[in-house]
Motif scaffolding. Structure first.
Motif, PDB file in Angstrom:
ATOM      1  N   CYS A 206      -3.548 -16.757   1.270  1.00 49.66           N
ATOM      2  CA  CYS A 206      -3.649 -15.365   1.709  1.00 49.66           C
ATOM      3  C   CYS A 206      -2.766 -14.468   0.849  1.00 49.66           C
ATOM      4  CB  CYS A 206      -3.248 -15.263   3.180  1.00 49.66           C
ATOM      5  SG  CYS A 206      -3.403 -13.607   3.876  1.00 49.66           S
ATOM      6  N   ILE A 207      -1.542 -14.889   0.595  1.00 51.23           N
ATOM      7  CA  ILE A 207      -0.617 -14.108  -0.227  1.00 51.23           C
ATOM      8  C   ILE A 207      -1.183 -13.901  -1.628  1.00 51.23           C
ATOM      9  CG2 ILE A 207       1.649 -14.138  -1.361  1.00 51.23           C
ATOM     10  CD1 ILE A 207       2.706 -15.654   1.108  1.00 51.23           C
ATOM     11  N   VAL A 208      -1.671 -14.992  -2.232  1.00 47.50           N
ATOM     12  CA  VAL A 208      -2.197 -14.931  -3.598  1.00 47.50           C
ATOM     13  C   VAL A 208      -3.414 -14.009  -3.673  1.00 47.50           C
ATOM     14  CG1 VAL A 208      -3.295 -16.261  -5.441  1.00 47.50           C
ATOM     15  CG2 VAL A 208      -1.299 -17.185  -4.251  1.00 47.50           C
ATOM     16  N   GLN A 209      -4.346 -14.158  -2.730  1.00 47.44           N
ATOM     17  CA  GLN A 209      -5.570 -13.355  -2.766  1.00 47.44           C
ATOM     18  C   GLN A 209      -5.288 -11.866  -2.535  1.00 47.44           C
ATOM     19  OE1 GLN A 209      -9.315 -14.518  -1.180  1.00 47.44           O
ATOM     20  NE2 GLN A 209      -8.663 -16.643  -0.811  1.00 47.44           N
ATOM     21  N   ILE A 210      -4.390 -11.569  -1.590  1.00 41.68           N
ATOM     22  CA  ILE A 210      -4.047 -10.163  -1.342  1.00 41.68           C
ATOM     23  C   ILE A 210      -3.404  -9.552  -2.585  1.00 41.68           C
ATOM     24  CG2 ILE A 210      -2.562  -8.607  -0.019  1.00 41.68           C
ATOM     25  CD1 ILE A 210      -2.923 -10.451   2.378  1.00 41.68           C
ATOM     26  N   TYR A 211      -2.494 -10.303  -3.200  1.00 42.32           N
ATOM     27  CA  TYR A 211      -1.796  -9.798  -4.390  1.00 42.32           C
ATOM     28  C   TYR A 211      -2.767  -9.564  -5.547  1.00 42.32           C
ATOM     29  CZ  TYR A 211       1.417  -9.510  -8.318  1.00 42.32           C
ATOM     30  OH  TYR A 211       2.088  -9.100  -9.437  1.00 42.32           O
ATOM     31  N   ARG A 212      -3.680 -10.507  -5.748  1.00 42.03           N
ATOM     32  CA  ARG A 212      -4.630 -10.391  -6.858  1.00 42.03           C
ATOM     33  C   ARG A 212      -5.623  -9.241  -6.667  1.00 42.03           C
ATOM     34  NH1 ARG A 212      -6.250 -16.779  -7.959  1.00 42.03           N
ATOM     35  NH2 ARG A 212      -4.362 -17.342  -9.114  1.00 42.03           N
ATOM     36  N   SER A 213      -6.092  -9.070  -5.441  1.00 38.57           N
ATOM     37  CA  SER A 213      -7.146  -8.086  -5.202  1.00 38.57           C
ATOM     38  C   SER A 213      -6.628  -6.694  -4.833  1.00 38.57           C
ATOM     39  CB  SER A 213      -8.098  -8.577  -4.106  1.00 38.57           C
ATOM     40  OG  SER A 213      -7.400  -8.765  -2.883  1.00 38.57           O
ATOM     41  N   GLU A 214      -5.436  -6.635  -4.228  1.00 42.77           N
ATOM     42  CA  GLU A 214      -4.944  -5.347  -3.727  1.00 42.77           C
ATOM     43  C   GLU A 214      -3.577  -4.949  -4.260  1.00 42.77           C
ATOM     44  OE1 GLU A 214      -5.650  -4.915   0.617  1.00 42.77           O
ATOM     45  OE2 GLU A 214      -6.562  -6.908   0.449  1.00 42.77           O
ATOM     46  N   GLY A 215      -2.876  -5.896  -4.887  1.00 43.02           N
ATOM     47  CA  GLY A 215      -1.571  -5.589  -5.454  1.00 43.02           C
ATOM     48  C   GLY A 215      -0.444  -5.683  -4.438  1.00 43.02           C
ATOM     49  N   ILE A 216       0.769  -5.499  -4.933  1.00 42.16           N
ATOM     50  CA  ILE A 216       1.961  -5.624  -4.091  1.00 42.16           C
ATOM     51  C   ILE A 216       2.007  -4.566  -3.003  1.00 42.16           C
ATOM     52  CG2 ILE A 216       3.431  -4.163  -5.531  1.00 42.16           C
ATOM     53  CD1 ILE A 216       4.472  -7.481  -3.849  1.00 42.16           C
ATOM     54  N   ARG A 217       1.369  -3.412  -3.254  1.00 45.43           N
ATOM     55  CA  ARG A 217       1.396  -2.319  -2.274  1.00 45.43           C
ATOM     56  C   ARG A 217       0.777  -2.726  -0.944  1.00 45.43           C
ATOM     57  NH1 ARG A 217      -1.719   2.551  -4.091  1.00 45.43           N
ATOM     58  NH2 ARG A 217      -1.132   3.199  -1.976  1.00 45.43           N
ATOM     59  N   ALA A 218      -0.176  -3.652  -0.990  1.00 44.74           N
ATOM     60  CA  ALA A 218      -0.866  -4.056   0.240  1.00 44.74           C
ATOM     61  C   ALA A 218       0.093  -4.649   1.265  1.00 44.74           C
ATOM     62  CB  ALA A 218      -1.971  -5.070  -0.086  1.00 44.74           C
ATOM     63  N   PHE A 219       1.161  -5.286   0.795  1.00 42.23           N
ATOM     64  CA  PHE A 219       2.113  -5.911   1.706  1.00 42.23           C
ATOM     65  C   PHE A 219       3.003  -4.878   2.404  1.00 42.23           C
ATOM     66  CE2 PHE A 219       1.193  -9.243  -1.441  1.00 42.23           C
ATOM     67  CZ  PHE A 219       0.785 -10.267  -0.592  1.00 42.23           C
ATOM     68  N   TYR A 220       3.031  -3.653   1.872  1.00 44.54           N
ATOM     69  CA  TYR A 220       3.868  -2.606   2.464  1.00 44.54           C
ATOM     70  C   TYR A 220       3.062  -1.363   2.819  1.00 44.54           C
ATOM     71  CZ  TYR A 220       8.132  -5.187   1.541  1.00 44.54           C
ATOM     72  OH  TYR A 220       9.114  -6.147   1.574  1.00 44.54           O
ATOM     73  N   ARG A 221       1.728  -1.495   2.848  1.00 42.33           N
ATOM     74  CA  ARG A 221       0.896  -0.340   3.162  1.00 42.33           C
ATOM     75  C   ARG A 221       1.154   0.183   4.574  1.00 42.33           C
ATOM     76  NH1 ARG A 221      -4.694  -2.034   2.151  1.00 42.33           N
ATOM     77  NH2 ARG A 221      -5.161  -1.963   4.354  1.00 42.33           N
ATOM     78  N   SER A 222       1.498  -0.715   5.483  1.00 42.82           N
ATOM     79  CA  SER A 222       1.746  -0.306   6.869  1.00 42.82           C
ATOM     80  C   SER A 222       3.235  -0.138   7.174  1.00 42.82           C
ATOM     81  CB  SER A 222       1.151  -1.343   7.832  1.00 42.82           C
ATOM     82  OG  SER A 222       1.829  -2.588   7.699  1.00 42.82           O
ATOM     83  N   TYR A 223       4.083  -0.167   6.119  1.00 41.50           N
ATOM     84  CA  TYR A 223       5.530  -0.117   6.357  1.00 41.50           C
ATOM     85  C   TYR A 223       5.953   1.181   7.040  1.00 41.50           C
ATOM     86  CZ  TYR A 223      10.565  -0.446   5.397  1.00 41.50           C
ATOM     87  OH  TYR A 223      11.934  -0.500   5.528  1.00 41.50           O
TER      88      TYR A 223
ATOM     89  N   LEU B 234      -4.208  -0.976   9.577  1.00 42.06           N
ATOM     90  CA  LEU B 234      -3.765  -0.941   8.187  1.00 42.06           C
ATOM     91  C   LEU B 234      -3.519  -2.339   7.629  1.00 42.06           C
ATOM     92  CD1 LEU B 234      -1.285   2.074   8.338  1.00 42.06           C
ATOM     93  CD2 LEU B 234      -3.487   2.020   7.172  1.00 42.06           C
ATOM     94  N   ASN B 235      -3.020  -3.239   8.467  1.00 41.07           N
ATOM     95  CA  ASN B 235      -2.712  -4.594   8.012  1.00 41.07           C
ATOM     96  C   ASN B 235      -3.955  -5.441   7.768  1.00 41.07           C
ATOM     97  OD1 ASN B 235       0.034  -4.304   7.918  1.00 41.07           O
ATOM     98  ND2 ASN B 235       0.442  -5.299   9.874  1.00 41.07           N
ATOM     99  N   THR B 236      -5.000  -5.188   8.522  1.00 37.38           N
ATOM    100  CA  THR B 236      -6.151  -6.087   8.493  1.00 37.38           C
ATOM    101  C   THR B 236      -7.324  -5.569   7.679  1.00 37.38           C
ATOM    102  OG1 THR B 236      -6.959  -5.142  10.587  1.00 37.38           O
ATOM    103  CG2 THR B 236      -5.592  -7.103  10.722  1.00 37.38           C
ATOM    104  N   GLN B 237      -7.322  -4.296   7.286  1.00 39.58           N
ATOM    105  CA  GLN B 237      -8.428  -3.742   6.511  1.00 39.58           C
ATOM    106  C   GLN B 237      -8.033  -3.638   5.044  1.00 39.58           C
ATOM    107  OE1 GLN B 237     -11.427  -3.153   7.981  1.00 39.58           O
ATOM    108  NE2 GLN B 237     -10.429  -3.989   9.798  1.00 39.58           N
ATOM    109  N   PRO B 238      -8.830  -4.210   4.139  1.00 39.36           N
ATOM    110  CA  PRO B 238      -8.550  -4.047   2.706  1.00 39.36           C
ATOM    111  C   PRO B 238      -8.530  -2.572   2.331  1.00 39.36           C
ATOM    112  CG  PRO B 238     -10.211  -5.736   3.054  1.00 39.36           C
ATOM    113  CD  PRO B 238      -9.997  -5.055   4.382  1.00 39.36           C
ATOM    114  N   GLU B 239      -7.720  -2.239   1.335  1.00 39.56           N
ATOM    115  CA  GLU B 239      -7.575  -0.834   0.925  1.00 39.56           C
ATOM    116  C   GLU B 239      -8.874  -0.307   0.349  1.00 39.56           C
ATOM    117  OE1 GLU B 239      -4.649   1.985  -1.782  1.00 39.56           O
ATOM    118  OE2 GLU B 239      -4.240  -0.142  -1.534  1.00 39.56           O
ATOM    119  N   GLN B 240      -9.316   0.839   0.850  1.00 31.38           N
ATOM    120  CA  GLN B 240     -10.543   1.467   0.375  1.00 31.38           C
ATOM    121  C   GLN B 240     -10.289   2.957   0.175  1.00 31.38           C
ATOM    122  OE1 GLN B 240     -13.407   0.541   3.397  1.00 31.38           O
ATOM    123  NE2 GLN B 240     -13.607  -1.584   2.771  1.00 31.38           N
TER     124      GLN B 240
END
Length: 299
Positions: free
Chosen positions: A152-169, A230-236
């Motif tokens: 999950c970590i690898v796929q999120i990072y590859r497809s959405e970048g590091i920002r995805a982990f803090y999008r809901s911060y 925000l956590n569960t929807q890919p960035e669009q």
């Protein structure tokens, strides 16, 4: 050494005690109540699959086990364990230090100090837990495409970048700052009623924790729904912040959408915070007692 008298006046420099007790309490809290957390995440989904549309907490848990396997409700727990230990260690040690600094050892009156200490502690806690929350909630969703938390970590990072982990911060802080302020103020207020002498009292700690968790969880449910979105929807596109989340929740669920999963959230938070405070206060007392015994032996 009189531990009943010394218990609530621990030296603020005893960071190791607070961090150790906090880490153990955080891991225990999340692990024991994790299945209900999975149910809450599912119930907060505003556009669920027909196979994941639940009418209540019991039905959700039963169907998850029946159709997806007995271990499905605990999928993603490893991500939380890795995050909860250090996050809660900083959380409780920071809270204790700031609380004692602002109140100068007084534990009876200054509820604003408790709220302020909770706010600062939340900033540190959420900086560590937010990525873990993203991974955890992606794994909790129905038909999650990820094989493991590392995948999950690898796929999120590859497809959405590091920002995805803090999008809901920002949303998490917007929710957790009032949540933790209400939580700590309610806990200390109920402690004044149930544990006036401020000694180690397991029943009082458990009751105070449960009430504090229920009150703060119910009040902040709308923001928790936005955080889950925000956590569960890919960035669009560009609309991925709190305002966009608030608008999306209203568009998909109307006013009632902000309170989806509230019963599961309250049912999760009541025993969760009761366990957390009980374990924290126990290990704080236990570690302090051991330190006191060693000090008496040395003398």
């Amino acid at each position: 050494m009189d531990f009943d008298n010394d218990y609530e006046t621990l030296p603020t420099q005893n960071v190791v005690t607070h961090m150790t007790a906090g880490a153990i309490a955080g891991v225990m809290e999340h692990c024991v109540m994790y299945p209900l957390d999975s149910v809450k995440t599912r119930m907060q989904n505003l556009s669920p699959s027909p196979n994941a549309a639940y009418r209540g907490v019991g039905e959700a848990l039963f169907r998850m086990v029946k159709y997806e396997g007995v271990l499905r409700p605990v999928r993603g727990m490893s991500a939380v364990v890795l995050g909860a230990g250090p996050a809660h260690a900083l959380y409780f040690s920071c809270y204790e230090y700031i609380k004692n600094t602002l109140t100068q050892g007084s534990t009876r009156t200054n509820h604003l100090a408790y709220g302020a200490a909770g706010c600062v502690a939340t900033l540190l806690h959420d900086a560590i837990m937010n990525p873990a929350e993203v991974v955890k909630q992606r794994l909790q969703m129905y038909n999650s495409p990820y094989k493991s938390f590392l995948d999950c970590i690898v796929q999120i990072y590859r497809s959405e970048g590091i920002r995805a982990f803090y999008r809901s911060y920002t949303t998490q802080l917007t929710m957790n700052i009032p949540f933790q302020s209400i939580h700590f103020m309610t806990y200390e207020f109920v402690q004044n009623i149930t544990n006036e002498k401020r000694c180690y009292n397991p029943t009082a700690h458990m009751v105070s924790g449960a009430i504090a968790g229920a009150v703060s969880a119910a009040i902040t449910t709308p923001l928790d729904v936005c955080k889950t979105l925000l956590n569960t929807q890919p960035e669009q596109g560009q609309g991925t912040g709190l305002i966009h989340a608030i608008q999306t929740v209203y568009k998909l669920g109307g006013p009632s959408g902000y309170f989806r999963g509230m019963s599961a959230r309250v049912l999760y938070q009541m025993p969760s915070t009761a366990i957390c405070w009980s374990m924290y206060e126990f290990f704080k007392y236990f570690l302090t007692s051991r330190a006191g015994d060693q000090g008496d032996s040395a003398l």
